[in-house]
Design a protein around this motif. Structure first.
Motif, PDB file in Angstrom:
ATOM      1  N   ASN A   1      64.942  27.257  -4.984  1.00 50.03           N
ATOM      2  CA  ASN A   1      65.289  28.243  -3.957  1.00 50.03           C
ATOM      3  C   ASN A   1      64.548  29.560  -4.173  1.00 50.03           C
ATOM      4  O   ASN A   1      64.146  30.216  -3.207  1.00 50.03           O
ATOM      5  CB  ASN A   1      66.801  28.491  -3.951  1.00 50.03           C
ATOM      6  N   ILE A   2      64.364  29.950  -5.435  1.00 50.46           N
ATOM      7  CA  ILE A   2      63.609  31.179  -5.717  1.00 50.46           C
ATOM      8  C   ILE A   2      62.141  30.986  -5.355  1.00 50.46           C
ATOM      9  O   ILE A   2      61.497  31.884  -4.799  1.00 50.46           O
ATOM     10  CB  ILE A   2      63.757  31.571  -7.203  1.00 50.46           C
ATOM     11  N   ALA A   3      61.583  29.806  -5.666  1.00 54.16           N
ATOM     12  CA  ALA A   3      60.182  29.524  -5.332  1.00 54.16           C
ATOM     13  C   ALA A   3      59.956  29.553  -3.823  1.00 54.16           C
ATOM     14  O   ALA A   3      58.844  29.858  -3.365  1.00 54.16           O
ATOM     15  CB  ALA A   3      59.775  28.167  -5.899  1.00 54.16           C
ATOM     16  N   ARG A   4      60.985  29.249  -3.030  1.00 54.82           N
ATOM     17  CA  ARG A   4      60.867  29.254  -1.569  1.00 54.82           C
ATOM     18  C   ARG A   4      61.359  30.553  -0.944  1.00 54.82           C
ATOM     19  O   ARG A   4      61.509  30.635   0.277  1.00 54.82           O
ATOM     20  CB  ARG A   4      61.685  28.091  -0.993  1.00 54.82           C
ATOM     21  N   HIS A   5      61.644  31.551  -1.736  1.00 57.38           N
ATOM     22  CA  HIS A   5      62.222  32.797  -1.226  1.00 57.38           C
ATOM     23  C   HIS A   5      61.296  33.410  -0.167  1.00 57.38           C
ATOM     24  O   HIS A   5      60.086  33.512  -0.375  1.00 57.38           O
ATOM     25  CB  HIS A   5      62.416  33.788  -2.374  1.00 57.38           C
TER      26      HIS A   5
ATOM     27  N   GLU B   1      57.237  31.573 -13.870  1.00 59.38           N
ATOM     28  CA  GLU B   1      58.482  31.144 -14.521  1.00 59.38           C
ATOM     29  C   GLU B   1      59.420  30.396 -13.573  1.00 59.38           C
ATOM     30  O   GLU B   1      60.064  29.422 -13.964  1.00 59.38           O
ATOM     31  CB  GLU B   1      59.182  32.379 -15.089  1.00 59.38           C
ATOM     32  N   ASN B   2      59.481  30.834 -12.307  1.00 62.33           N
ATOM     33  CA  ASN B   2      60.389  30.212 -11.344  1.00 62.33           C
ATOM     34  C   ASN B   2      59.664  29.327 -10.339  1.00 62.33           C
ATOM     35  O   ASN B   2      60.224  28.998  -9.290  1.00 62.33           O
ATOM     36  CB  ASN B   2      61.194  31.288 -10.603  1.00 62.33           C
ATOM     37  N   ALA B   3      58.430  28.941 -10.638  1.00 63.25           N
ATOM     38  CA  ALA B   3      57.690  28.036  -9.760  1.00 63.25           C
ATOM     39  C   ALA B   3      58.096  26.593 -10.049  1.00 63.25           C
ATOM     40  O   ALA B   3      58.631  26.278 -11.114  1.00 63.25           O
ATOM     41  CB  ALA B   3      56.190  28.216  -9.957  1.00 63.25           C
ATOM     42  N   VAL B   4      57.828  25.708  -9.079  1.00 67.98           N
ATOM     43  CA  VAL B   4      58.137  24.284  -9.239  1.00 67.98           C
ATOM     44  C   VAL B   4      56.929  23.466  -8.781  1.00 67.98           C
ATOM     45  O   VAL B   4      56.149  23.904  -7.929  1.00 67.98           O
ATOM     46  CB  VAL B   4      59.396  23.873  -8.436  1.00 67.98           C
ATOM     47  N   PHE B   5      56.787  22.278  -9.356  1.00 73.50           N
ATOM     48  CA  PHE B   5      55.648  21.399  -9.066  1.00 73.50           C
ATOM     49  C   PHE B   5      56.200  19.984  -8.998  1.00 73.50           C
ATOM     50  O   PHE B   5      56.766  19.500  -9.978  1.00 73.50           O
ATOM     51  CB  PHE B   5      54.617  21.541 -10.202  1.00 73.50           C
TER      52      PHE B   5
END
Length: 760
Positions: free
Chosen positions: A149-153, A305-309
């Motif tokens: 959710n943070i990565a899509r903020h 740090e708050n990214a996703v893959f």
């Protein structure tokens, strides 16, 4: 007549004339007839008019009055990316709502302070410290779905936000040279600290209008072909490539598939492995599937740090596996998509820190961290030659999955690659283990009598090895007793229970107690019970040896410290001077024994000894050591032989007291207090807070007090007092036995005979 003549003229007309005439405004009349007759048109019969469409004036490629002092130079005018006129609205995620409540309280208190004129500084500081602590606690224990959710903020900084923060100059390059320019992928040349790079990245919008224009950061085949064109350009001119990944995935519509979406991605994957320049990829938001990998085949992959893959979004994974997108949190946890998990799996090579609250909380600081990471990575990659660079990139992707190419696989394992098929290291036999333990024991005992240090590292390794062996034997015993399934189910229940205190549930606690009692009752019948007992015995011996070696080490350190203190005191100039003067006086009178000394000299010697004792006491106290001196008279008067007669009686009394304590522990009152204490310890966990510590200490004190009262109320107290009176009678009064005031108190004597046992 006119109609007849008209029909007559049509009969002589050719087919081509008829077809041609049908396309003109005068249907049914041949062109030949029109050529012979004169056609007169009146101006009022028709009018010609046209409407001009108003075209928006574009400031491209140059504005009318370019600002020469703009950051990045005049070339930055080529980019249509401009700062937003309006500040983006704050967006609160679901799990951040407790923080919003605290912020509202702070705002309300400040407003009240401004309206009333009163001083609320302490309250504001207290609320701000609570907010900072809550923010820290929240963002240091984020779940995978919360990081998604943070990565899509919506307010998260985009690729171009970071680029204009970290580059001194940047010029955007457009087009794939096939007639298209995909706005979802942005490319350009920029400089960081004087070094030129080719930047390529996914660009999302900062508002709804921009998101529609940028297609929400989802590229079409034109975008990937544009990226490939600029990669080949950078490879030709020797520019290092830095790619920024922030996309949910490639745009999966019918038109993109018709134009070769899969082929464009595959072409990029193949071409990136042949680039002769360093390639660095940074995941700044979400990296989805092949759409991210198409510009992500790099020598190093870094992640915020708050990214996703991920290979599939948590929602898509949940819809496939659990038939509902509501299971997205579970899918996010199972997919291992966070930066820390991917670094552990050696897919990502590093984590770039973010401020508390996410990158959008302080985008400038985040950009500077990215800049530092780019400089460090490029310093490392630029040292490699072309061959090493290509091999490094190839090996990075070939090692993913934990298998190394070139090592032959056992034919049996080709069909079954389960975890249990992995070869287990050779197990040490029990006899070899016992021999090693005996050798280590001998070494430690030999080191005790010498100045050599005991082999603590070997001892720790052996304890770890024995722990593994004991755990293995316990597992085998559990399997032999048929408790393995029940134990695994019980573990699952404990995991699903309240993480703060899983043992607070009485039903769960009862199940645990039943399994434990069943195991304790039947473990003696297990086939490996003898091995288990043997290894447990060896482990206990090793723990005793470890305690002994630590005690010896502490004693040696203390001895060395004491010797240093004694030397310092004796080397004191004043002590030395007094000692030499006393020595000269004794030699001058020729005294050979203490009886030859006169009273004045004896008094001087006593005063000198007192001075030395005082200096030693002060030195030892300054070193944090407790000092107790026993007078010579006490040492002479005490008869150790008489005290030794009572040792057996003390031991008998101690055993009686232990039995009384054991009986008291099983009584209802003390037993209930002990159960409360156990429950409180279980609630506190590994890191108890101050309140938990105080409650535990209070309960421990209550249990101790109850035990002491039980012992005092029994007949043991009378035995104890009679025994102590006999000891005191033989050694004289307390003043005679210990004139220095060191007579042990009643509580100290209780400790000596065991009436004040520590509850464990």
């Amino acid at each position: 007549m006119a109609a007849a003549s008209s029909a007559a003229s049509l009969t002589g007309a050719s087919a081509s004339d008829l077809l041609t005439s049908s396309t003109s405004a005068f249907s049914g009349i041949p062109l030949r007839t029109l050529g012979k007759a004169r056609l007169v048109l009146k101006r009022r019969d028709f009018t010609i008019s046209c409407k001009l469409r108003k075209v928006k004036k574009h400031e491209y490629p140059w504005p009318d009055n370019p600002d020469p002092n703009v950051k990045g130079g005049v070339l930055s005018h080529l980019s249509p990316f401009k700062p937003l006129k309006e500040k983006p609205k704050p967006v609160t995620l679901e799990f951040e709502k407790p923080l919003v409540d605290l912020q509202k309280k702070i705002i309300d208190v400040r407003k009240m302070a401004n309206e009333t004129g009163l001083d609320f500084t302490d309250q504001i500081l207290s609320l701000e410290s609570k907010y900072q602590q809550a923010l820290k606690d929240l963002y240091t224990h984020l779940t995978p779905i919360q990081r998604v959710n943070i990565a899509r903020h919506p307010n998260r900084p985009t690729f171009l936000d970071h680029i204009f923060n970290i580059t001194e100059k940047f010029v955007e390059l457009h087009g794939d040279r096939e007639g298209y320019d995909d706005p979802a992928i942005v490319t350009g040349i920029g400089t960081i600290d004087g070094r030129r790079y080719m930047f390529i990245g996914h660009q999302k919008g900062r508002n709804t209008k921009e998101n529609i224009q940028r297609n929400f950061g989802m590229p079409t085949p034109h975008g990937y072909r544009k990226a490939l064109r600029l990669m080949e350009y950078a490879d030709h001119h020797g520019f290092p490539i830095v790619t920024f990944i922030d996309t949910p995935g490639a745009y999966a519509d019918l038109k993109s598939e018709e134009l070769g979406q899969g082929e464009a991605i595959a072409h990029n994957l193949r071409s990136m492995f042949g680039l002769k320049v360093p390639v660095l990829s940074i995941v700044i938001g979400e990296g989805g599937s092949g759409g991210a990998l198409a510009i992500g085949c790099a020598n190093k992959l870094l992640m915020l740090e708050n990214a996703v893959f991920y290979v599939a979004s948590p929602e898509a994974c949940a819809a496939i596996l659990w038939k509902s997108a509501k299971a997205a949190p579970k899918a996010a946890e199972k997919l291992k998509i966070t930066a820390s998990e991917l670094c552990r799996l050696e897919i990502a090579d590093g984590i770039i820190p973010e401020p508390l609250g996410g990158a959008h909380a302080d985008s400038a600081w985040t950009s500077q961290q990215i800049k530092i990471a780019i400089n460090e990575s490029m310093d490392e990659l630029s040292k490699m030659n072309t061959e090493d660079l290509l091999k490094h990139r190839h090996d990075k992707f070939r090692k993913i999955g934990g298998f190394q190419e070139g090592i032959p696989i056992d034919p049996k394992r080709k069909f079954s690659m389960k975890k249990k098929d992995i070869p287990i290291p050779k197990k040490i036999s029990d006899a070899e283990l016992e021999v090693e333990v005996q050798k280590l024991k001998q070494q430690i005992l030999e080191a005790k009598g010498s100045s050599a240090e005991p082999p603590t590292l070997d001892l720790d390794d052996m304890i770890k090895k024995l722990k593994k062996e004991v755990d293995h034997e316990y597992s085998e015993a559990v399997k032999a007793m048929g408790l393995a399934d029940r134990l695994s189910k019980l573990k699952e229940e404990v995991t699903k229970a309240n993480s703060q205190n899983p043992f607070a549930d009485p039903l769960l606690k009862d199940k645990i107690e039943k399994v434990k009692a069943e195991f304790d009752q039947g473990v003696s019948a297990a086939p490996n019970y003898g091995k288990l007992q043997n290894k447990l015995g060896m482990l206990k011996e090793l723990y005793k040896l470890k305690h002994l070696s630590e005690t010896n080490k502490e004693a040696a350190t203390l001895k060395q410290e004491l010797m240093t203190i004694f030397d310092d005191v004796l080397n004191n100039p004043r002590i030395k001077e007094n000692y030499e003067s006393l020595k000269d006086e004794i030699q001058s009178i020729g005294a050979s024994s203490p009886s030859d000394l006169d009273d004045e000299l004896k008094q001087k010697i006593i005063e000198f000894r007192k001075e030395v004792d005082l200096q030693l006491t002060n030195a030892l106290k300054s070193a944090g050591l407790d000092v107790k001196f026993v007078s010579a008279k006490q040492r002479g008067d005490r008869d150790e032989g008489s005290l030794s007669e009572y040792e057996s009686k003390f031991e008998e009394l101690n055993k009686d007291i232990e039995k009384e304590i054991e009986y008291s522990v099983n009584s209802s009152d003390i037993k209930s207090k002990i159960e409360l204490l156990k429950l409180e310890v279980a609630k506190a966990g590994d890191t108890p807070d101050v309140d938990s510590k105080n409650r535990i200490a209070a309960l421990v004190q209550q249990v101790k007090q109850s035990l002491v009262e039980t012992v005092d109320s029994s007949s043991l107290k009378e035995k104890y007092e009679n025994l102590m009176s006999k000891v005191s009678g033989e050694n004289g009064s307390s003043k005679k036995v210990n004139p220095t005031g060191d007579t042990p108190t009643n509580d100290e004597l209780k400790v000596k005979v065991g009436t004040n046992h520590t509850f464990s």
